[in-house]
Design a protein around this motif. Structure first.
Motif, mmCIF file in Angstrom:
data_model
loop_
_atom_site.group_PDB
_atom_site.id
_atom_site.type_symbol
_atom_site.label_atom_id
_atom_site.label_comp_id
_atom_site.label_asym_id
_atom_site.label_seq_id
_atom_site.Cartn_x
_atom_site.Cartn_y
_atom_site.Cartn_z
ATOM 1 N N ALA A 1 48.989 -0.585 -19.331
ATOM 2 C CA ALA A 1 49.813 0.402 -20.037
ATOM 3 C C ALA A 1 49.743 1.789 -19.413
ATOM 4 N N ASP A 2 48.601 2.118 -18.776
ATOM 5 C CA ASP A 2 48.461 3.477 -18.268
ATOM 6 C C ASP A 2 49.452 3.791 -17.150
ATOM 7 N N SER A 3 49.769 2.799 -16.305
ATOM 8 C CA SER A 3 50.702 3.064 -15.209
ATOM 9 C C SER A 3 52.108 3.313 -15.734
ATOM 10 N N LEU A 4 52.547 2.498 -16.679
ATOM 11 C CA LEU A 4 53.883 2.684 -17.241
ATOM 12 C C LEU A 4 53.954 3.955 -18.086
ATOM 13 N N ALA A 5 52.870 4.235 -18.834
ATOM 14 C CA ALA A 5 52.841 5.449 -19.652
ATOM 15 C C ALA A 5 52.900 6.694 -18.774
ATOM 16 N N ALA A 6 52.248 6.630 -17.606
ATOM 17 C CA ALA A 6 52.258 7.779 -16.699
ATOM 18 C C ALA A 6 53.672 8.062 -16.203
ATOM 19 N N ILE A 7 54.422 7.018 -15.903
ATOM 20 C CA ILE A 7 55.803 7.201 -15.440
ATOM 21 C C ILE A 7 56.658 7.785 -16.550
ATOM 22 N N ARG A 8 56.531 7.229 -17.747
ATOM 23 C CA ARG A 8 57.335 7.750 -18.870
ATOM 24 C C ARG A 8 57.004 9.212 -19.150
ATOM 25 N N ALA A 9 55.715 9.552 -19.128
ATOM 26 C CA ALA A 9 55.298 10.922 -19.427
ATOM 27 C C ALA A 9 55.812 11.908 -18.386
ATOM 28 N N ALA A 10 55.927 11.449 -17.143
ATOM 29 C CA ALA A 10 56.388 12.332 -16.069
ATOM 30 C C ALA A 10 57.886 12.599 -16.145
ATOM 31 N N ARG A 11 58.628 11.759 -16.860
ATOM 32 C CA ARG A 11 60.087 11.873 -17.010
ATOM 33 C C ARG A 11 60.813 12.097 -15.672
ATOM 34 N N PRO A 12 60.593 11.186 -14.725
ATOM 35 C CA PRO A 12 61.316 11.332 -13.457
ATOM 36 C C PRO A 12 62.774 10.929 -13.597
ATOM 37 N N ASP A 13 63.580 11.393 -12.673
ATOM 38 C CA ASP A 13 64.979 10.983 -12.611
ATOM 39 C C ASP A 13 65.159 9.804 -11.660
ATOM 40 N N ILE A 14 64.301 9.731 -10.650
ATOM 41 C CA ILE A 14 64.336 8.625 -9.690
ATOM 42 C C ILE A 14 62.902 8.153 -9.445
ATOM 43 N N VAL A 15 62.666 6.854 -9.541
ATOM 44 C CA VAL A 15 61.392 6.264 -9.128
ATOM 45 C C VAL A 15 61.650 5.468 -7.852
ATOM 46 N N TRP A 16 60.975 5.864 -6.779
ATOM 47 C CA TRP A 16 61.048 5.133 -5.520
ATOM 48 C C TRP A 16 59.953 4.072 -5.525
ATOM 49 N N VAL A 17 60.339 2.821 -5.299
ATOM 50 C CA VAL A 17 59.428 1.697 -5.441
ATOM 51 C C VAL A 17 59.208 1.044 -4.078
ATOM 52 N N SER A 18 57.951 1.004 -3.658
ATOM 53 C CA SER A 18 57.602 0.441 -2.349
ATOM 54 C C SER A 18 56.563 -0.655 -2.539
ATOM 55 N N LEU A 19 57.055 -1.836 -2.930
ATOM 56 C CA LEU A 19 56.181 -2.988 -3.159
ATOM 57 C C LEU A 19 56.517 -4.156 -2.240
ATOM 58 N N GLY A 20 57.597 -4.049 -1.497
ATOM 59 C CA GLY A 20 58.017 -5.136 -0.628
ATOM 60 C C GLY A 20 58.822 -6.195 -1.362
ATOM 61 N N CYS A 21 59.599 -6.939 -0.605
ATOM 62 C CA CYS A 21 60.416 -8.038 -1.141
ATOM 63 C C CYS A 21 59.567 -9.304 -1.229
ATOM 64 N N PRO A 22 59.649 -10.029 -2.327
ATOM 65 C CA PRO A 22 60.553 -9.903 -3.480
ATOM 66 C C PRO A 22 59.932 -9.164 -4.662
ATOM 67 N N LYS A 23 58.732 -8.633 -4.472
ATOM 68 C CA LYS A 23 57.992 -8.068 -5.601
ATOM 69 C C LYS A 23 58.696 -6.870 -6.211
ATOM 70 N N PHE B 1 56.938 8.486 -6.924
ATOM 71 C CA PHE B 1 56.693 7.539 -5.845
ATOM 72 C C PHE B 1 55.691 6.493 -6.319
ATOM 73 N N TYR B 2 56.156 5.232 -6.387
ATOM 74 C CA TYR B 2 55.358 4.147 -6.953
ATOM 75 C C TYR B 2 55.214 3.036 -5.916
ATOM 76 N N GLY B 3 53.958 2.726 -5.545
ATOM 77 C CA GLY B 3 53.751 1.603 -4.643
ATOM 78 C C GLY B 3 52.818 1.914 -3.496
ATOM 79 N N ALA B 4 52.752 0.957 -2.565
ATOM 80 C CA ALA B 4 51.916 1.019 -1.369
ATOM 81 C C ALA B 4 50.426 1.018 -1.733
ATOM 82 N N LEU B 5 49.575 1.120 -0.731
ATOM 83 C CA LEU B 5 48.132 1.101 -0.939
ATOM 84 C C LEU B 5 47.652 2.446 -1.480
#
Length: 275
Positions: free
Chosen positions: A167-189, A126-130
């Motif tokens: 780099a730490d945010s992207l590295a954390a996602i890669r290290a976690a090896r998720p199958d789905i990343v849910w992104v909650s940043l709002g449109c158009p971001k 789960f990536y995004g929001a405050l």
């Protein structure tokens, strides 16, 4: 960074999957999949892990943004699944010959996929929001859907997308090896973020779900179901957040409705060519 505060989406040569029924709305390809079929497709892609895919939940705001920004339009065109999140797009689907019973609303789609994949080993990020919202959501969803596998959460800093993300945010996602990343940043971001990161992250599915994190944790109150199902959610959200949303709904809404109606009258809302 452009005057609109955006990072142009990279060009893409990905061809649309002709096996998924779709139609065009004011230049944007929307897939005519009902909620159950959309959740099944996302779950299948996550299990397949053959290549990164992007899912967009499109409403009137998304289509309007695409009409104003070519880079954003390219990001949508490169998406693998664009659902009819907004009621106007559901109506457009009916005009095109696809009578969807319900819109494929981002929060509903996420819940359907989480329920479908609980206990299967498919991992969610789960990536995004405050700060604190993504972790709260993960805890709530793990309790709601026993057996759900949560790979991690991240709340990025508020602000525009940068070509070089810390780099730490992207590295954390890669290290976690998720199958789905849910992104909650709002449109158009969120659509720009997914388009920029899809190849470098290598995650099977990146899915943008707008304000779903805030809705499902109770930080933002959702409109009653009858309003959501009858095209009136915009009125609820406008009354709830007039300072933030007045420009979107009052200035963008009427021109979009006129353009959509004119396109329908001229027969410009039609199915995409099949296989």
């Amino acid at each position: 960074m452009s005057s609109a505060g955006s990072v142009p989406a990279p060009a893409t040569d990905r061809a649309a999957d002709p096996t998924l029924p779709a139609f065009r709305v004011l230049g944007v390809r929307v897939h005519a999949l009902p909620l159950d079929a959309a959740s099944q497709q996302i779950s299948a892609w996550a299990a397949l892990r053959d290549r990164p895919r992007v899912v967009v939940c499109a409403n009137a705001h998304v289509v309007s943004e695409a009409g104003r920004n070519a880079g954003y339009a390219a990001a949508l065109e490169g998406a693998d699944l664009v659902t009819a999140d907004g009621t106007p797009l559901k109506w457009a689907g009916k005009v095109a010959g696809f009578p969807l019973k319900r819109r494929v609303y981002g929060p509903d789609l996420m819940l359907a996929v989480l329920e479908r994949t609980a206990g299967t080993g498919i991992a969610h990020y789960f990536y995004g929001a405050l700060p604190g919202v993504a972790s709260d959501l993960a805890a709530r969803m793990a309790e709601r859907f026993p057996g759900l596998r949560v790979a991690g959460t991240w709340s990025p800093p508020v602000g525009p997308i940068l070509p070089e993300e810390p780099a730490d945010s992207l590295a954390a996602i890669r290290a976690a090896r998720p199958d789905i990343v849910w992104v909650s940043l709002g449109c158009p971001k969120q659509e720009r973020w997914m388009s920029l990161r899809r190849e470098s992250l290598g995650v099977p599915v990146l899915a943008g779900v707008g304000a779903a994190f805030d809705f499902l944790t109770g930080r933002t109150r959702q409109a009653p179901r009858w309003m959501r199902d009858n095209g009136l959610e915009w009125a609820w959200r406008l009354l709830s957040e007039p300072g933030r949303l007045a420009g979107r709904y009052l200035l963008q809404g009427p021109p979009f409705a006129l353009r959509l109606g004119w396109a329908a009258l001229l027969g410009r809302i039609r199915p995409e060519p099949g296989p």
